[in-house]
Design a protein around this motif. Sequence first.
Motif, PDB file in Angstrom:
ATOM      1  N   MET A  94       0.810  -1.208   0.000  1.00  0.00           N
ATOM      2  CA  MET A  94       0.000   0.000   0.000  1.00  0.00           C
ATOM      3  C   MET A  94       0.852   1.271   0.000  1.00  0.00           C
ATOM      4  SD  MET A  94      -2.429  -1.385   3.039  1.00  0.00           S
ATOM      5  CE  MET A  94      -0.989  -2.086   3.821  1.00  0.00           C
ATOM      6  N   ALA A  95       0.183   2.352  -0.359  1.00  0.00           N
ATOM      7  CA  ALA A  95       0.723   3.694  -0.194  1.00  0.00           C
ATOM      8  C   ALA A  95      -0.392   4.525   0.418  1.00  0.00           C
ATOM      9  CB  ALA A  95       1.157   4.282  -1.533  1.00  0.00           C
ATOM     10  N   CYS A  96      -0.116   5.171   1.539  1.00  0.00           N
ATOM     11  CA  CYS A  96      -1.134   5.994   2.202  1.00  0.00           C
ATOM     12  C   CYS A  96      -0.785   7.469   2.040  1.00  0.00           C
ATOM     13  CB  CYS A  96      -1.248   5.640   3.681  1.00  0.00           C
ATOM     14  SG  CYS A  96      -2.534   6.603   4.520  1.00  0.00           S
ATOM     15  N   HIS A  97      -1.758   8.227   1.547  1.00  0.00           N
ATOM     16  CA  HIS A  97      -1.565   9.653   1.297  1.00  0.00           C
ATOM     17  C   HIS A  97      -2.124  10.541   2.407  1.00  0.00           C
ATOM     18  CE1 HIS A  97      -0.275   9.206  -2.920  1.00  0.00           C
ATOM     19  NE2 HIS A  97      -1.149   8.222  -2.992  1.00  0.00           N
ATOM     20  N   CYS A  98      -2.563   9.968   3.534  1.00  0.00           N
ATOM     21  CA  CYS A  98      -3.152  10.820   4.573  1.00  0.00           C
ATOM     22  C   CYS A  98      -2.119  11.821   5.080  1.00  0.00           C
ATOM     23  CB  CYS A  98      -3.735   9.980   5.711  1.00  0.00           C
ATOM     24  SG  CYS A  98      -2.551   9.358   6.921  1.00  0.00           S
ATOM     25  N   THR A  99      -2.594  12.939   5.568  1.00  0.00           N
ATOM     26  CA  THR A  99      -1.662  13.976   6.028  1.00  0.00           C
ATOM     27  C   THR A  99      -0.841  13.496   7.228  1.00  0.00           C
ATOM     28  OG1 THR A  99      -3.433  15.014   7.313  1.00  0.00           O
ATOM     29  CG2 THR A  99      -2.987  15.914   5.115  1.00  0.00           C
ATOM     30  N   VAL A 141      -2.393  -0.784  -3.586  1.00  0.00           N
ATOM     31  CA  VAL A 141      -3.516   0.048  -3.174  1.00  0.00           C
ATOM     32  C   VAL A 141      -2.999   1.399  -2.702  1.00  0.00           C
ATOM     33  CG1 VAL A 141      -5.390   0.283  -1.496  1.00  0.00           C
ATOM     34  CG2 VAL A 141      -4.841  -1.957  -2.412  1.00  0.00           C
ATOM     35  N   GLU A 142      -3.723   2.450  -3.064  1.00  0.00           N
ATOM     36  CA  GLU A 142      -3.491   3.782  -2.510  1.00  0.00           C
ATOM     37  C   GLU A 142      -4.660   4.107  -1.605  1.00  0.00           C
ATOM     38  OE1 GLU A 142      -1.476   6.832  -5.419  1.00  0.00           O
ATOM     39  OE2 GLU A 142      -3.194   5.885  -6.385  1.00  0.00           O
ATOM     40  N   GLY A 156      -7.336   2.568  -5.817  1.00  0.00           N
ATOM     41  CA  GLY A 156      -7.276   3.756  -4.991  1.00  0.00           C
ATOM     42  C   GLY A 156      -8.577   3.988  -4.252  1.00  0.00           C
ATOM     43  N   PHE A 157      -8.466   4.533  -3.051  1.00  0.00           N
ATOM     44  CA  PHE A 157      -9.625   4.820  -2.207  1.00  0.00           C
ATOM     45  C   PHE A 157      -9.485   6.233  -1.655  1.00  0.00           C
ATOM     46  CE2 PHE A 157      -9.283   0.298  -2.365  1.00  0.00           C
ATOM     47  CZ  PHE A 157     -10.595  -0.146  -2.398  1.00  0.00           C
TER      48      PHE A 157
END
Length: 154
Positions: free
Chosen positions: A29-34, A112-113, A130-131
């Motif tokens: 996964m890659a998480c884009h949350c701040t 997954v993003e 992506g989600f």
Amino acid sequence: MKQPALPAEGGCRCGGVRFRVTKAPLMTMACHCTGCQKMTASAYSASVAIPADGFEVIKGEPVIGGMKQADLPHFFCPDCMSWMFTRPKALDFMANVRATLFDDTSWYAPFVETCVSEKLDWAETGAPHGFSQFPTMENMTRLIDAYADWAAAR
């Protein structure tokens, strides 16, 4: 995408904490949350979901850092403060390990993003799914199955 050769090992920047993985990833996964952006000082965090019984710390004693939430403990090296892994209480069957800490990262690619609603405009990962936020538990089960097929086909 090939799978990692098992057992696979990795560690923090200073080498004070080391881990071993003995089971194939459930998902990448890659998480884009701040929150991940701030903890990694980057555009996103890259991680690998490992079955809990296939992950062990083999050297050192990681400490809880980050927001220090009881339901989402983030583990760090106490010396170099590398963010190493997370053990989400809601997903107690897995450890979410930072992908860049593996000794060999040549096999890693995000499948997954998450939190793409918070992503920086220029940040691209190439992940096929992506989600806008975090996937629901129902979606997680489907994604784990889909990841196994995706990884096997590469």
